[in-house]
Scaffold this motif. Sequence first.
Motif, mmCIF file in Angstrom:
data_model
loop_
_atom_site.group_PDB
_atom_site.id
_atom_site.type_symbol
_atom_site.label_atom_id
_atom_site.label_comp_id
_atom_site.label_asym_id
_atom_site.label_seq_id
_atom_site.Cartn_x
_atom_site.Cartn_y
_atom_site.Cartn_z
ATOM 1 N N VAL B 139 0.849 -1.200 0.000
ATOM 2 C CA VAL B 139 0.000 0.000 0.000
ATOM 3 C C VAL B 139 0.883 1.248 0.000
ATOM 4 O O VAL B 139 0.647 2.194 -0.748
ATOM 5 C CB VAL B 139 -0.960 -0.013 1.221
ATOM 6 C CG1 VAL B 139 -1.652 1.327 1.391
ATOM 7 C CG2 VAL B 139 -1.998 -1.101 1.047
ATOM 8 N N GLU B 140 1.932 1.239 0.832
ATOM 9 C CA GLU B 140 2.856 2.373 0.912
ATOM 10 C C GLU B 140 3.479 2.652 -0.452
ATOM 11 O O GLU B 140 3.558 3.794 -0.894
ATOM 12 C CB GLU B 140 3.964 2.088 1.933
ATOM 13 C CG GLU B 140 3.567 2.307 3.366
ATOM 14 C CD GLU B 140 3.216 3.753 3.678
ATOM 15 O OE1 GLU B 140 3.996 4.645 3.317
ATOM 16 O OE2 GLU B 140 2.143 3.970 4.260
ATOM 17 N N MET B 143 0.952 4.157 -2.730
ATOM 18 C CA MET B 143 0.583 5.522 -2.325
ATOM 19 C C MET B 143 1.655 6.535 -2.705
ATOM 20 O O MET B 143 1.353 7.675 -3.039
ATOM 21 C CB MET B 143 0.314 5.576 -0.821
ATOM 22 C CG MET B 143 -1.088 5.101 -0.475
ATOM 23 S SD MET B 143 -1.391 5.108 1.280
ATOM 24 C CE MET B 143 -1.747 6.826 1.591
ATOM 25 N N PHE B 183 -12.404 8.545 -3.004
ATOM 26 C CA PHE B 183 -13.008 7.459 -3.763
ATOM 27 C C PHE B 183 -12.033 6.914 -4.804
ATOM 28 O O PHE B 183 -11.793 5.701 -4.880
ATOM 29 C CB PHE B 183 -14.299 7.939 -4.446
ATOM 30 C CG PHE B 183 -14.862 6.938 -5.414
ATOM 31 C CD1 PHE B 183 -15.536 5.813 -4.956
ATOM 32 C CD2 PHE B 183 -14.670 7.084 -6.795
ATOM 33 C CE1 PHE B 183 -16.027 4.872 -5.839
ATOM 34 C CE2 PHE B 183 -15.157 6.148 -7.677
ATOM 35 C CZ PHE B 183 -15.832 5.035 -7.208
ATOM 36 N N ARG B 186 -8.853 5.126 -3.219
ATOM 37 C CA ARG B 186 -9.128 3.790 -2.654
ATOM 38 C C ARG B 186 -9.428 2.788 -3.759
ATOM 39 O O ARG B 186 -8.971 1.641 -3.723
ATOM 40 C CB ARG B 186 -10.340 3.859 -1.734
ATOM 41 C CG ARG B 186 -10.136 4.553 -0.429
ATOM 42 C CD ARG B 186 -11.508 4.710 0.153
ATOM 43 N NE ARG B 186 -11.588 5.516 1.336
ATOM 44 C CZ ARG B 186 -12.662 6.251 1.614
ATOM 45 N NH1 ARG B 186 -13.694 6.287 0.790
ATOM 46 N NH2 ARG B 186 -12.703 6.954 2.729
ATOM 47 N N HIS B 187 -10.205 3.245 -4.742
ATOM 48 C CA HIS B 187 -10.568 2.360 -5.848
ATOM 49 C C HIS B 187 -9.308 1.928 -6.602
ATOM 50 O O HIS B 187 -9.135 0.757 -6.951
ATOM 51 C CB HIS B 187 -11.537 3.105 -6.779
ATOM 52 C CG HIS B 187 -12.171 2.244 -7.822
ATOM 53 N ND1 HIS B 187 -12.596 0.964 -7.565
ATOM 54 C CD2 HIS B 187 -12.460 2.473 -9.128
ATOM 55 C CE1 HIS B 187 -13.121 0.439 -8.655
ATOM 56 N NE2 HIS B 187 -13.039 1.337 -9.635
ATOM 57 N N LEU B 189 -6.219 1.857 -5.405
ATOM 58 C CA LEU B 189 -5.425 0.957 -4.546
ATOM 59 C C LEU B 189 -5.991 -0.460 -4.571
ATOM 60 O O LEU B 189 -5.240 -1.439 -4.671
ATOM 61 C CB LEU B 189 -5.441 1.461 -3.103
ATOM 62 C CG LEU B 189 -4.398 2.489 -2.708
ATOM 63 C CD1 LEU B 189 -4.596 2.895 -1.255
ATOM 64 C CD2 LEU B 189 -2.985 1.946 -2.884
ATOM 65 N N LYS B 190 -7.310 -0.547 -4.489
ATOM 66 C CA LYS B 190 -7.961 -1.855 -4.472
ATOM 67 C C LYS B 190 -7.676 -2.610 -5.766
ATOM 68 O O LYS B 190 -7.254 -3.771 -5.739
ATOM 69 C CB LYS B 190 -9.468 -1.648 -4.300
ATOM 70 C CG LYS B 190 -10.281 -2.910 -4.137
ATOM 71 C CD LYS B 190 -11.728 -2.509 -3.870
ATOM 72 C CE LYS B 190 -12.671 -3.661 -4.077
ATOM 73 N NZ LYS B 190 -14.074 -3.229 -3.912
ATOM 74 N N LYS B 191 -7.874 -1.923 -6.885
ATOM 75 C CA LYS B 191 -7.647 -2.574 -8.182
ATOM 76 C C LYS B 191 -6.178 -2.951 -8.340
ATOM 77 O O LYS B 191 -5.834 -4.018 -8.829
ATOM 78 C CB LYS B 191 -8.079 -1.647 -9.331
ATOM 79 C CG LYS B 191 -9.558 -1.411 -9.395
ATOM 80 C CD LYS B 191 -10.298 -2.647 -9.886
ATOM 81 C CE LYS B 191 -11.802 -2.496 -9.732
ATOM 82 N NZ LYS B 191 -12.489 -3.794 -9.683
ATOM 83 N N LEU B 193 -3.896 -3.529 -6.048
ATOM 84 C CA LEU B 193 -3.497 -4.661 -5.199
ATOM 85 C C LEU B 193 -4.109 -5.967 -5.695
ATOM 86 O O LEU B 193 -3.454 -7.001 -5.664
ATOM 87 C CB LEU B 193 -3.892 -4.413 -3.747
ATOM 88 C CG LEU B 193 -3.129 -3.314 -3.019
ATOM 89 C CD1 LEU B 193 -3.517 -3.250 -1.563
ATOM 90 C CD2 LEU B 193 -1.620 -3.500 -3.117
ATOM 91 N N MET B 194 -5.340 -5.886 -6.157
ATOM 92 C CA MET B 194 -5.991 -7.102 -6.669
ATOM 93 C C MET B 194 -5.281 -7.633 -7.903
ATOM 94 O O MET B 194 -5.031 -8.818 -8.034
ATOM 95 C CB MET B 194 -7.462 -6.819 -6.999
ATOM 96 C CG MET B 194 -8.353 -6.836 -5.776
ATOM 97 S SD MET B 194 -10.007 -6.288 -6.147
ATOM 98 C CE MET B 194 -10.629 -7.707 -7.062
#
Lengths: 169, 202
Positions: B139-140, B143, B183, B186-187, B189-191, B193-194
């Motif tokens: 995540v870091e 980001m 929004f 986060r979206h 980051l989620k994509k 990481l997935m």
Amino acid sequence: MIFHLNENDIQRYLDHQLTDQEEQKFNHHLINCQSCQRELKYSQEIYHLLAQEPDSQLSPEFEWGVLSRIQQEERISHSSIHDDIVMAILGCISAFGFIIYLYDFNSIMQTLSHFLPSLNHLWNMFKAVFTGIPGLFKSDYAVATLIILIALSFFEEHLLRKQSKPFLL
Amino acid sequence: MQLFSDFSVNIAMNGRPEDRRLVEDILQGRKGAFEELLRAYKKLVIHIVFRMIYNSADREDICQDVFIKIFQNLSSFRQEAKLSTWIGRISYNCCLNYLEKKRTFLMEDFWYEKNWDDLEGDIISPADSAVLTDLKDKVETEMEKMPVNHRLALTLYHLDGLGYSEIAEVLNLPEGTIKSYLFRARHYLKKKLMHHYHLEEL
């Protein structure tokens, strides 16, 4: 056609931004939809990761450094108030010395001693000290000059402390 | 040009009584009062400075400067404001001044559009993924690539518990913009990481 929860709905749900009605619909859909349950789980994982404290460390001396700089700031601000008061007093003394030069000294002292009887006494004492030294100060003008010089030298000292270079003497 | 040097920020929120008391104590010169403020808000300042400034050599100096500015400007703090928002704004402005001096500019909003395409492409294999030992590091890393204001909004929301309106005050942006930043970040980051790190496997 099956409608799934979108990313916006999921984030608003996790941010507690859904209305009661929206939340009811959200929960109702979630019970029967594995795909949306998975999406919600991933989002929750992201939220959880974002709430973890990053490794951001400052040196152990950081607090000490800030506090000592603040103490320095306080000293400067206090000494500057003190300097201003001293400068104002010295300015008044210098102005008094110049008035002695410009006007008849005895009439000034008579007027002043009418309001401040002790002032005349103080002036006589001050004059007696300097005129008492043989061959030094014999007149009122010489004593007035001395007052101005003393005042200016203090003035200069304070300016020297405040500024890096002198501009008077 | 002093675009970002306004520390007497006009913030209309209800200040906490304990903050009000602390500020009064500092202004009246109570010993140890500023130390309390320093300890209470050190994390907030660190979060903002570390998110905005990547030059580790300058971070500590900037954090110190922030606290000195807080001390110097405390008398202009309006008691009805929230101290955390006011301190956050000072920290943000200090960092912007630093970035402006270094001629570093904030990345524009089109960053996601430019970087979204590579999501489907270079998927990192599990072997590469293992290099980054845990998800927190991942995540870091992601980001760090984001625009400054987006990662800062994420940090203030998730780590410091600030609301949309408070983040909007700190960053001097409309509340709607903050919601959009959060929004999209986060979206993304989620994509990311997935797809890249196989979040589903972890």
